[in-house]
Write a protein that holds these residues in place. Structure first.
Motif, PDB file in Angstrom:
ATOM      1  N   THR A 119      35.697  49.149  32.131  1.00 39.64           N
ATOM      2  CA  THR A 119      35.030  50.359  31.649  1.00 39.64           C
ATOM      3  C   THR A 119      33.553  50.438  32.006  1.00 39.64           C
ATOM      4  O   THR A 119      32.977  51.531  31.990  1.00 39.64           O
ATOM      5  CB  THR A 119      35.139  50.451  30.118  1.00 39.64           C
ATOM      6  OG1 THR A 119      34.366  49.380  29.528  1.00 39.64           O
ATOM      7  CG2 THR A 119      36.592  50.347  29.665  1.00 39.64           C
ATOM      8  N   GLY A 120      32.922  49.292  32.272  1.00 38.74           N
ATOM      9  CA  GLY A 120      31.484  49.286  32.492  1.00 38.74           C
ATOM     10  C   GLY A 120      30.674  49.332  31.218  1.00 38.74           C
ATOM     11  O   GLY A 120      29.435  49.375  31.262  1.00 38.74           O
ATOM     12  N   ARG A 145      27.188  41.728  32.316  1.00 38.28           N
ATOM     13  CA  ARG A 145      26.206  41.403  33.347  1.00 38.28           C
ATOM     14  C   ARG A 145      26.896  41.063  34.667  1.00 38.28           C
ATOM     15  O   ARG A 145      26.488  41.531  35.729  1.00 38.28           O
ATOM     16  CB  ARG A 145      25.327  40.237  32.882  1.00 38.28           C
ATOM     17  CG  ARG A 145      24.404  40.614  31.732  1.00 38.28           C
ATOM     18  CD  ARG A 145      23.396  39.513  31.426  1.00 38.28           C
ATOM     19  NE  ARG A 145      22.545  39.915  30.301  1.00 38.28           N
ATOM     20  CZ  ARG A 145      22.793  39.605  29.035  1.00 38.28           C
ATOM     21  NH1 ARG A 145      23.850  38.870  28.731  1.00 38.28           N
ATOM     22  NH2 ARG A 145      21.993  40.018  28.077  1.00 38.28           N
ATOM     23  N   THR A 146      27.923  40.248  34.607  1.00 34.65           N
ATOM     24  CA  THR A 146      28.756  39.931  35.778  1.00 34.65           C
ATOM     25  C   THR A 146      30.208  39.927  35.309  1.00 34.65           C
ATOM     26  O   THR A 146      30.798  38.856  35.095  1.00 34.65           O
ATOM     27  CB  THR A 146      28.373  38.558  36.384  1.00 34.65           C
ATOM     28  OG1 THR A 146      28.389  37.573  35.351  1.00 34.65           O
ATOM     29  CG2 THR A 146      26.996  38.613  37.030  1.00 34.65           C
ATOM     30  N   MET A 188      33.231  40.563  36.568  1.00 35.96           N
ATOM     31  CA  MET A 188      34.312  39.906  37.308  1.00 35.96           C
ATOM     32  C   MET A 188      34.231  38.388  37.131  1.00 35.96           C
ATOM     33  O   MET A 188      35.250  37.709  36.973  1.00 35.96           O
ATOM     34  CB  MET A 188      34.249  40.269  38.791  1.00 35.96           C
ATOM     35  CG  MET A 188      34.276  41.775  39.075  1.00 35.96           C
ATOM     36  SD  MET A 188      35.662  42.650  38.302  1.00 35.96           S
ATOM     37  CE  MET A 188      37.039  42.011  39.229  1.00 35.96           C
ATOM     38  N   ALA A 189      33.017  37.862  37.114  1.00 33.49           N
ATOM     39  CA  ALA A 189      32.842  36.428  36.866  1.00 33.49           C
ATOM     40  C   ALA A 189      33.259  36.073  35.445  1.00 33.49           C
ATOM     41  O   ALA A 189      33.826  34.999  35.204  1.00 33.49           O
ATOM     42  CB  ALA A 189      31.382  36.035  37.104  1.00 33.49           C
ATOM     43  N   ALA A 190      32.995  36.979  34.507  1.00 39.11           N
ATOM     44  CA  ALA A 190      33.381  36.729  33.118  1.00 39.11           C
ATOM     45  C   ALA A 190      34.898  36.681  32.970  1.00 39.11           C
ATOM     46  O   ALA A 190      35.443  35.828  32.270  1.00 39.11           O
ATOM     47  CB  ALA A 190      32.786  37.799  32.211  1.00 39.11           C
ATOM     48  N   VAL A 191      35.600  37.597  33.638  1.00 41.15           N
ATOM     49  CA  VAL A 191      37.064  37.579  33.611  1.00 41.15           C
ATOM     50  C   VAL A 191      37.566  36.271  34.205  1.00 41.15           C
ATOM     51  O   VAL A 191      38.452  35.604  33.644  1.00 41.15           O
ATOM     52  CB  VAL A 191      37.646  38.786  34.366  1.00 41.15           C
ATOM     53  CG1 VAL A 191      39.165  38.655  34.487  1.00 41.15           C
ATOM     54  CG2 VAL A 191      37.295  40.095  33.654  1.00 41.15           C
ATOM     55  N   ALA A 192      37.011  35.899  35.356  1.00 38.40           N
ATOM     56  CA  ALA A 192      37.439  34.655  36.016  1.00 38.40           C
ATOM     57  C   ALA A 192      37.214  33.450  35.107  1.00 38.40           C
ATOM     58  O   ALA A 192      38.068  32.560  35.015  1.00 38.40           O
ATOM     59  CB  ALA A 192      36.680  34.480  37.325  1.00 38.40           C
ATOM     60  N   ARG A 193      36.079  33.424  34.427  1.00 38.16           N
ATOM     61  CA  ARG A 193      35.765  32.299  33.548  1.00 38.16           C
ATOM     62  C   ARG A 193      36.783  32.182  32.414  1.00 38.16           C
ATOM     63  O   ARG A 193      37.260  31.083  32.102  1.00 38.16           O
ATOM     64  CB  ARG A 193      34.350  32.465  32.982  1.00 38.16           C
ATOM     65  CG  ARG A 193      33.890  31.325  32.088  1.00 38.16           C
ATOM     66  CD  ARG A 193      32.463  31.604  31.617  1.00 38.16           C
ATOM     67  NE  ARG A 193      31.974  30.581  30.714  1.00 38.16           N
ATOM     68  CZ  ARG A 193      31.378  29.461  31.096  1.00 38.16           C
ATOM     69  NH1 ARG A 193      31.201  29.227  32.388  1.00 38.16           N
ATOM     70  NH2 ARG A 193      30.943  28.585  30.209  1.00 38.16           N
ATOM     71  N   THR A 194      37.134  33.298  31.791  1.00 36.99           N
ATOM     72  CA  THR A 194      38.080  33.234  30.667  1.00 36.99           C
ATOM     73  C   THR A 194      39.491  32.913  31.149  1.00 36.99           C
ATOM     74  O   THR A 194      40.259  32.283  30.428  1.00 36.99           O
ATOM     75  CB  THR A 194      38.083  34.547  29.873  1.00 36.99           C
ATOM     76  OG1 THR A 194      38.409  35.644  30.737  1.00 36.99           O
ATOM     77  CG2 THR A 194      36.731  34.796  29.229  1.00 36.99           C
ATOM     78  N   LEU A 195      39.833  33.343  32.367  1.00 33.47           N
ATOM     79  CA  LEU A 195      41.149  32.994  32.913  1.00 33.47           C
ATOM     80  C   LEU A 195      41.285  31.492  33.127  1.00 33.47           C
ATOM     81  O   LEU A 195      42.360  30.918  32.940  1.00 33.47           O
ATOM     82  CB  LEU A 195      41.385  33.726  34.236  1.00 33.47           C
ATOM     83  CG  LEU A 195      41.684  35.223  34.163  1.00 33.47           C
ATOM     84  CD1 LEU A 195      41.622  35.848  35.550  1.00 33.47           C
ATOM     85  CD2 LEU A 195      43.046  35.478  33.526  1.00 33.47           C
ATOM     86  N   LYS A 196      40.189  30.858  33.500  1.00 28.78           N
ATOM     87  CA  LYS A 196      40.243  29.429  33.841  1.00 28.78           C
ATOM     88  C   LYS A 196      39.872  28.521  32.676  1.00 28.78           C
ATOM     89  O   LYS A 196      40.357  27.386  32.603  1.00 28.78           O
ATOM     90  CB  LYS A 196      39.293  29.139  35.011  1.00 28.78           C
ATOM     91  CG  LYS A 196      39.717  29.778  36.325  1.00 28.78           C
ATOM     92  CD  LYS A 196      38.867  29.279  37.475  1.00 28.78           C
ATOM     93  CE  LYS A 196      37.416  29.690  37.333  1.00 28.78           C
ATOM     94  NZ  LYS A 196      36.593  29.228  38.498  1.00 28.78           N
ATOM     95  N   GLU A 252      32.095  40.204  42.963  1.00 28.25           N
ATOM     96  CA  GLU A 252      31.455  41.000  41.916  1.00 28.25           C
ATOM     97  C   GLU A 252      31.160  42.421  42.372  1.00 28.25           C
ATOM     98  O   GLU A 252      31.598  43.387  41.741  1.00 28.25           O
ATOM     99  CB  GLU A 252      30.181  40.299  41.441  1.00 28.25           C
ATOM    100  CG  GLU A 252      29.669  40.795  40.102  1.00 28.25           C
ATOM    101  CD  GLU A 252      30.574  40.380  38.953  1.00 28.25           C
ATOM    102  OE1 GLU A 252      31.086  41.299  38.277  1.00 28.25           O
ATOM    103  OE2 GLU A 252      30.799  39.185  38.722  1.00 28.25           O
ATOM    104  N   PRO A 253      30.423  42.617  43.473  1.00 27.63           N
ATOM    105  CA  PRO A 253      30.158  44.002  43.885  1.00 27.63           C
ATOM    106  C   PRO A 253      31.409  44.722  44.382  1.00 27.63           C
ATOM    107  O   PRO A 253      31.529  45.942  44.215  1.00 27.63           O
ATOM    108  CB  PRO A 253      29.104  43.858  44.990  1.00 27.63           C
ATOM    109  CG  PRO A 253      29.226  42.456  45.475  1.00 27.63           C
ATOM    110  CD  PRO A 253      29.673  41.650  44.296  1.00 27.63           C
ATOM    111  N   GLY A 254      32.334  43.974  44.988  1.00 23.31           N
ATOM    112  CA  GLY A 254      33.556  44.601  45.477  1.00 23.31           C
ATOM    113  C   GLY A 254      34.558  44.922  44.382  1.00 23.31           C
ATOM    114  O   GLY A 254      35.504  45.677  44.586  1.00 23.31           O
ATOM    115  N   ARG A 255      34.372  44.341  43.175  1.00 24.46           N
ATOM    116  CA  ARG A 255      35.206  44.598  41.985  1.00 24.46           C
ATOM    117  C   ARG A 255      36.681  44.262  42.223  1.00 24.46           C
ATOM    118  O   ARG A 255      37.566  44.959  41.783  1.00 24.46           O
ATOM    119  CB  ARG A 255      35.052  46.057  41.514  1.00 24.46           C
ATOM    120  CG  ARG A 255      33.680  46.298  40.896  1.00 24.46           C
ATOM    121  CD  ARG A 255      33.427  47.728  40.476  1.00 24.46           C
ATOM    122  NE  ARG A 255      34.498  48.333  39.698  1.00 24.46           N
ATOM    123  CZ  ARG A 255      34.744  48.091  38.403  1.00 24.46           C
ATOM    124  NH1 ARG A 255      34.015  47.208  37.753  1.00 24.46           N
ATOM    125  NH2 ARG A 255      35.717  48.728  37.787  1.00 24.46           N
TER     126      ARG A 255
END
Length: 581
Positions: free
Chosen positions: A317-318, A329-330, A332-340, A518-521
């Motif tokens: 949603t932004g 703030r980031t 896509m990185a936050a999603v990746a962090r919680t997935l791992k 991140e920028p490419g989403r």
């Protein structure tokens, strides 16, 4: 029949059974307990009077036919004839579905909800998670202001209605999880303080004085909550309990209440010969909650993981207000962090709290299935100003991307009712308080809360207006028409893929691999020989997945597997699940 009650401060206790009063006697060896015998049968009304005061319902009332302020009624649980033999269904491999009985159908009853369980079985869901069903004043509400923690809300169908629902769910192979509230009691219709020190000023919570888990008299209060929890599992054949906001259980004793509860539940599971489990809602980000007792944890089998939700919501949603700020703030990185890693905040600084928060998970020794992952819940939808779902602002493609990440992640997935078809109906905050002053306070409090965030009063639905509840009921004609029908097929396809692929059942967090831009989403998730890729951007993207031959298991839009160059091309707002060829 024997009637007993704990009233440690009373000098005299009277039971009224079927309109006849009799004095109770103190129970030898059980300080504060009173007991007596009286003729009674199924449905007999009764209550207790303390020191000549008014007749009040039993704190352990199994039924409140006339609501929280009425007399209690006898229930003979042994007389119920269960139709379906049920060996139980544990949490490993589960796909949960959160359901509110009062809005799952327009009728708002157990029987009406049971008639729709075939939809969930066909979808591939394994467990229904019911929001609280204890009695509360009025007809409609979320259920978190319940009282009489051993009874069932009469407008839903009372004790027999719940048993019919559980039997129907088991009949189509669905386990049943019940949301229970131990951290506070409802503000209206709650007579517990008249009987004993169920609350304490030793601690304070968002609801006022805390439930007494560690002050004088807390042994009996803990026994009250333990008995209620076991009664749901034993008398109603519930398979698991979801414990509301355990961070608000203030307990300084050496043996924490959650440890005591998990011990009792495990003992009942061994006695009954079926799996039983506890799921905690906690914002502490403390892995000890989901660590087995043998390893010095509290023994919860799983917990809701709001960090995964917040990261995914921010990415979709932004939004960056409130607790979304750190995730946005980031994203896509936050999603990746919680997935791992399970938690996002695992000792890191939380700007929302103004301090560091959480503790790192031992990924090598913590099952990923101990985390529940979701894109929507009753909290995250209903506590928005207008109760708007993701479907109110996101394209069907982005909804499909959200589903893909939830249903291919290593965590245990949970859906919120209606999300599987992108329901257009909101799910708003609604109440039916019978106390005019309480109704006014709730209405004005909600308006003040959102006015502080720039919302106009006219834009905040009135919780007491019946139309607010009615708007929140699912529209069961939606799944039959576009775009809802396509979203529903996507959810069913993803759940089927998850069930069929052993790698998607694996619980090893260390084996989860994630790549993102991140920028490419875009983000790509790998679990064994299965890979999922999502493109959240509104332009096509190209992802490097390597040169190993891959085949498509499920695709939202027409998607070809990577070519010889190892590049996967995904269109805007699209997603795909692939496996090694």
């Amino acid at each position: 029949m024997q009637f007993e009650v704990w009233a440690p401060e009373a000098g005299r206790v009277t039971a009224e059974v079927a309109g006849v009063r009799q004095e109770l006697e103190g129970v030898p060896g059980r300080p504060g307990w009173w007991r007596g015998e009286a003729e009674a049968a199924e449905g007999t009304r009764y209550g207790f009077a303390l020191d000549g005061g008014p007749v009040l319902p039993d704190p352990r009332s199994p039924r409140q036919p006339d609501g929280p302020d009425g007399l209690s009624a006898v229930v003979d649980h042994g007389a119920h004839e269960w139709r379906v033999p049920w060996p139980g269904r544990g949490l490993p491999g589960a796909v949960l579905y959160e359901l509110h009985v009062g809005t799952y159908t327009e009728e708002g009853t157990f029987d009406a909800a049971a008639a729709r369980l075939g939809h969930l079985a066909a979808l591939g869901v394994t467990h229904v998670e019911l929001m609280p069903v204890c009695p509360f004043p009025g007809r409609h509400g979320w259920g978190y202001e319940g009282v009489s923690l051993w009874a069932v809300h009469e407008p839903y169908g009372g004790p027999e209605g719940l048993k019919r629902f559980v039997d129907a769910a088991h009949g189509v192979g669905l386990g049943v999880v019940l949301d229970v509230v131990h951290n506070h009691f409802g503000p209206s219709g709650n007579h517990l303080p008249a009987f004993g020190p169920y609350l304490t000023d030793t601690h304070h919570t968002p609801w006022g004085a805390a439930v007494n888990l560690d002050a004088p008299g807390s042994d009996e209060v803990r026994a009250y909550l333990l008995g209620s929890a076991l009664a749901w599992l034993r008398d109603y054949r519930i398979d698991g309990l979801r414990l509301d906001a355990v961070h608000a259980l203030c307990d300084t004793r050496a043996v924490h209440f959650l440890e005591e509860l998990s011990t009792a539940v495990d003992a009942l599971a061994a006695e009954d010969g079926r799996p039983l489990f506890l799921i905690a809602e906690s914002d502490l980000n403390d892995p000890r909650i989901i660590t087995p007792r043998a390893e010095h944890g509290l023994g919860m089998r799983a917990q809701w993981n709001d960090d995964f939700h917040h990261a995914l919501h921010a990415a979709l949603t932004g939004e960056a207000q409130g607790y979304y700020a750190d995730f946005a703030r980031t994203p896509m990185a936050a999603v990746a962090r919680t997935l791992k890693a399970g938690y996002f905040h695992d000792g890191t600084y939380s700007s929302f709290r103004g301090r560091s928060h959480g503790r790192r998970v031992d990924r090598a020794n913590t099952s990923a299935q101990r985390f529940l992952g979701y894109s929507q819940t009753h909290d995250q939808v209903g506590n928005r100003a207008r109760g708007d779902r993701l479907s109110a602002t996101l394209t069907p493609g982005l909804l499909a991307c959200a589903a893909t990440l939830v249903l291919t992640a290593a965590s245990t997935p949970m859906l919120f009712m209606g999300e599987e078809w992108g329901a257009a109906t909101p799910w708003q905050f609604f109440t039916d308080h019978t106390d005019p002053e309480l109704a006014r306070a709730v209405r004005e409090g909600r308006r003040r809360e959102f006015a502080a965030h720039g919302w106009a009063e006219k834009d905040i639905p009135d919780p007491q207006d019946p139309a607010t509840r009615n708007r929140s009921c699912l529209d069961w004609s939606e799944p039959e028409r576009a775009p809802h029908s396509r979203i529903l097929r996507w959810y069913a396809q993803l759940i089927a893929v998850r069930a069929a692929r052993p790698d998607l059942q694996a619980a090893d967090l260390t084996a989860v691999k994630v790549a993102y831009d991140e920028p490419g989403r875009w983000l790509a998730l790998r679990r064994g020989d299965v890979r999922a890729a999502v493109n959240l951007s509104d332009v096509p993207v190209t992802l490097p997945l390597g040169t190993s031959p891959l085949r498509v298991l499920a695709a939202w839009d027409r998607t070809e597997p990577p070519g010889e160059d190892g590049l996967l091309r995904l269109g805007p707002h699209s997603c795909v699940v692939l496996a090694d060829a």
